[in-house]
Design an enzyme around this catalytic site. Structure first.
Site, PDB file in Angstrom:
ATOM      1  N   GLY A  12      41.227  41.633  25.776  1.00  0.00           N
ATOM      2  CA  GLY A  12      40.377  42.661  25.244  1.00  0.00           C
ATOM      3  C   GLY A  12      39.549  42.278  24.365  1.00  0.00           C
ATOM      4  O   GLY A  12      39.222  42.995  23.252  1.00  0.00           O
ATOM      5  N   SER A  13      39.044  40.976  23.955  1.00  0.00           N
ATOM      6  CA  SER A  13      38.073  40.462  22.907  1.00  0.00           C
ATOM      7  C   SER A  13      36.807  40.971  23.192  1.00  0.00           C
ATOM      8  O   SER A  13      36.064  41.470  22.064  1.00  0.00           O
ATOM      9  CB  SER A  13      38.091  39.024  22.838  1.00  0.00           C
ATOM     10  OG  SER A  13      37.558  38.611  23.827  1.00  0.00           O
ATOM     11  N   ASN A  14      36.179  41.151  24.574  1.00  0.00           N
ATOM     12  CA  ASN A  14      35.056  41.992  24.612  1.00  0.00           C
ATOM     13  C   ASN A  14      35.262  43.191  24.184  1.00  0.00           C
ATOM     14  O   ASN A  14      34.077  43.875  23.532  1.00  0.00           O
ATOM     15  CB  ASN A  14      34.814  41.727  26.214  1.00  0.00           C
ATOM     16  CG  ASN A  14      34.007  40.595  26.433  1.00  0.00           C
ATOM     17  OD1 ASN A  14      32.898  40.225  25.965  1.00  0.00           O
ATOM     18  ND2 ASN A  14      34.434  39.562  27.282  1.00  0.00           N
ATOM     19  N   MET A  86      40.027  43.539  35.548  1.00  0.00           N
ATOM     20  CA  MET A  86      40.762  42.450  36.745  1.00  0.00           C
ATOM     21  C   MET A  86      41.045  43.056  37.962  1.00  0.00           C
ATOM     22  O   MET A  86      41.657  42.494  38.863  1.00  0.00           O
ATOM     23  CB  MET A  86      41.728  41.413  36.443  1.00  0.00           C
ATOM     24  CG  MET A  86      41.425  40.697  35.063  1.00  0.00           C
ATOM     25  SD  MET A  86      39.745  39.758  35.343  1.00  0.00           S
ATOM     26  CE  MET A  86      40.117  38.414  36.151  1.00  0.00           C
ATOM     27  N   ASN A 103      29.623  45.747  33.841  1.00  0.00           N
ATOM     28  CA  ASN A 103      30.467  44.643  33.781  1.00  0.00           C
ATOM     29  C   ASN A 103      29.976  43.352  33.118  1.00  0.00           C
ATOM     30  O   ASN A 103      28.796  43.157  33.017  1.00  0.00           O
ATOM     31  CB  ASN A 103      30.997  44.399  35.162  1.00  0.00           C
ATOM     32  CG  ASN A 103      31.909  43.352  35.291  1.00  0.00           C
ATOM     33  OD1 ASN A 103      32.888  43.262  34.584  1.00  0.00           O
ATOM     34  ND2 ASN A 103      31.933  42.254  36.030  1.00  0.00           N
ATOM     35  N   HIS A 105      30.488  39.515  33.302  1.00  0.00           N
ATOM     36  CA  HIS A 105      31.174  38.286  34.131  1.00  0.00           C
ATOM     37  C   HIS A 105      30.864  36.931  33.611  1.00  0.00           C
ATOM     38  O   HIS A 105      29.628  36.506  33.059  1.00  0.00           O
ATOM     39  CB  HIS A 105      30.433  38.237  35.485  1.00  0.00           C
ATOM     40  CG  HIS A 105      31.094  37.192  36.513  1.00  0.00           C
ATOM     41  ND1 HIS A 105      32.603  37.440  36.833  1.00  0.00           N
ATOM     42  CD2 HIS A 105      30.680  36.043  36.927  1.00  0.00           C
ATOM     43  CE1 HIS A 105      32.560  36.324  37.644  1.00  0.00           C
ATOM     44  NE2 HIS A 105      31.777  35.479  37.575  1.00  0.00           N
ATOM     45  N   SER A 132      26.920  36.742  32.248  1.00  0.00           N
ATOM     46  CA  SER A 132      26.033  37.700  32.625  1.00  0.00           C
ATOM     47  C   SER A 132      26.384  39.240  32.687  1.00  0.00           C
ATOM     48  O   SER A 132      27.631  39.341  32.738  1.00  0.00           O
ATOM     49  CB  SER A 132      25.588  37.651  34.227  1.00  0.00           C
ATOM     50  OG  SER A 132      25.437  36.314  34.555  1.00  0.00           O
ATOM     51  N   THR A 137      27.870  47.626  41.496  1.00  0.00           N
ATOM     52  CA  THR A 137      27.594  48.010  42.622  1.00  0.00           C
ATOM     53  C   THR A 137      28.950  47.559  43.696  1.00  0.00           C
ATOM     54  O   THR A 137      29.754  46.661  43.366  1.00  0.00           O
ATOM     55  CB  THR A 137      26.313  47.710  43.103  1.00  0.00           C
ATOM     56  OG1 THR A 137      26.706  46.222  43.262  1.00  0.00           O
ATOM     57  CG2 THR A 137      25.287  47.819  42.454  1.00  0.00           C
ATOM     58  N   ASP A 141      30.871  41.196  41.772  1.00  0.00           N
ATOM     59  CA  ASP A 141      29.959  40.737  40.846  1.00  0.00           C
ATOM     60  C   ASP A 141      28.590  40.318  41.321  1.00  0.00           C
ATOM     61  O   ASP A 141      27.871  39.299  40.886  1.00  0.00           O
ATOM     62  CB  ASP A 141      30.689  39.021  40.693  1.00  0.00           C
ATOM     63  CG  ASP A 141      31.829  39.271  39.931  1.00  0.00           C
ATOM     64  OD1 ASP A 141      32.185  40.236  39.102  1.00  0.00           O
ATOM     65  OD2 ASP A 141      32.770  38.382  40.529  1.00  0.00           O
TER      66      ASP A 141
HETATM   67  C1  GRF Z   1      36.006  37.617  29.813  1.00  0.00           C
HETATM   68  O1  GRF Z   1      35.529  36.241  30.004  1.00  0.00           O
HETATM   69  C2  GRF Z   1      35.433  38.418  30.879  1.00  0.00           C
HETATM   70  O2  GRF Z   1      33.900  38.045  31.026  1.00  0.00           O
HETATM   71  C3  GRF Z   1      35.947  38.172  31.968  1.00  0.00           C
HETATM   72  O3  GRF Z   1      37.346  38.068  31.628  1.00  0.00           O
HETATM   73  C4  GRF Z   1      37.511  37.602  30.257  1.00  0.00           C
HETATM   74  C5  GRF Z   1      38.252  38.499  29.611  1.00  0.00           C
HETATM   75  O4  GRF Z   1      38.500  38.460  28.397  1.00  0.00           O
HETATM   76  N1  GRF Z   1      35.918  39.006  33.100  1.00  0.00           N
HETATM   77  P1  GRF Z   1      38.745  39.560  27.264  1.00  0.00           P
HETATM   78  O5  GRF Z   1      39.733  40.464  27.687  1.00  0.00           O
HETATM   79  O6  GRF Z   1      37.445  40.357  27.103  1.00  0.00           O
HETATM   80  O7  GRF Z   1      39.214  38.854  25.810  1.00  0.00           O
END
Ligand code: GRF
Length: 211
Positions: A12-14, A86, A103, A105, A132, A137, A141
């Site tokens: 969950g860092s994003n 995922m 999303n 990626h 990216s 869709t 990816d």
């Molecule tokens: C990130 O690199 C994201 O782009 C990919 O999986 C990783 C998830 O990391 N799809 P986080 O859970 O956001 O830390």
């Protein structure tokens, strides 16, 4: 204020970078398909409602997709942000939220879709790698790219070091794109990402499509 939900599966860092970016919208919920996703705690600490739709509770993918869609709809979001989510989502789900699902990626698409993108990049010997943000869709990816950030590959890079530098760019890029959408500047039009207004290009952010 527009509303958004974030879908996660793990760390969950994003998600955290989105929640901490002061986006012009309300995060209505963080939803995980895994009860043990570490990111759920990060969301709860920030006072965000969390929900789990465990994919293992469903015999068929369509049933999981339907339950997930129902949970998302409960929060009436304008935008759905997949952040390290995922699970592959079926066509019906994707169509239902098309034009309002993004999303991130970890590769410069269309290179290296799927998983282990950093290993794929090292094996291919590319000199530039990155991340990216794209509209979702039915093509995995493969949706219209909104923006990308590039990272030079260094001679001594391994999967972990490359992943670390790409992730730092992900944390800058995704909130930026989410902001465009929430400001009403970013749209999916005729299968293309359309961005209105001035786009400041800084650092490693490579000019997105402007139209
Ligand atoms: C990130 O690199 C994201 O782009 C990919 O999986 C990783 C998830 O990391 N799809 P986080 O859970 O956001 O830390």
């Amino acid at each position: 204020m527009k509303r958004y939900v974030i879908l996660i599966s793990g760390r969950g860092s994003n998600m955290e970078s989105l929640l901490d970016a002061g986006l012009p919208g309300t995060c209505a919920a963080v939803i995980s398909n895994r009860p043990d996703a570490a990111g759920l705690a990060g969301a709860a600490t920030r006072g965000i409602l969390t929900a789990v739709i465990d994919h293992r509770d469903f015999a068929a993918r369509e049933e999981f997709d339907a339950a997930l869609a129902a949970e998302i709809e409960r929060h009436a979001p304008d935008l759905v942000l997949l952040a390290g989510f995922m699970r592959i989502l079926g066509d019906a789900f994707v169509r239902r939220f098309e034009g309002r699902t993004l999303n991130i990626h970890p590769s410069l698409l269309p290179a290296f879709p799927g998983v282990r993108t950093h290993a794929q990049a090292l094996a291919a010997g590319v000199r530039l790698h990155g991340c990216s943000v794209h509209f979702v869709t039915p093509a995995l990816d493969g949706g219209p790219i909104v923006a990308q950030a590039a990272v030079p590959v260094q001679a001594d890079d391994d999967e972990a070091s490359l992943a670390r530098r790409v992730l730092a760019e992900e944390h800058l890029l995704y909130p930026r794109v989410a902001r465009w959408f929430l400001e009403g500047r970013l749209q999916l039009v005729d299968g293309r990402a359309r961005l209105a207004g001035e786009v400041p290009v800084a650092g490693a952010l490579h000019a997105p499509r402007v139209g």
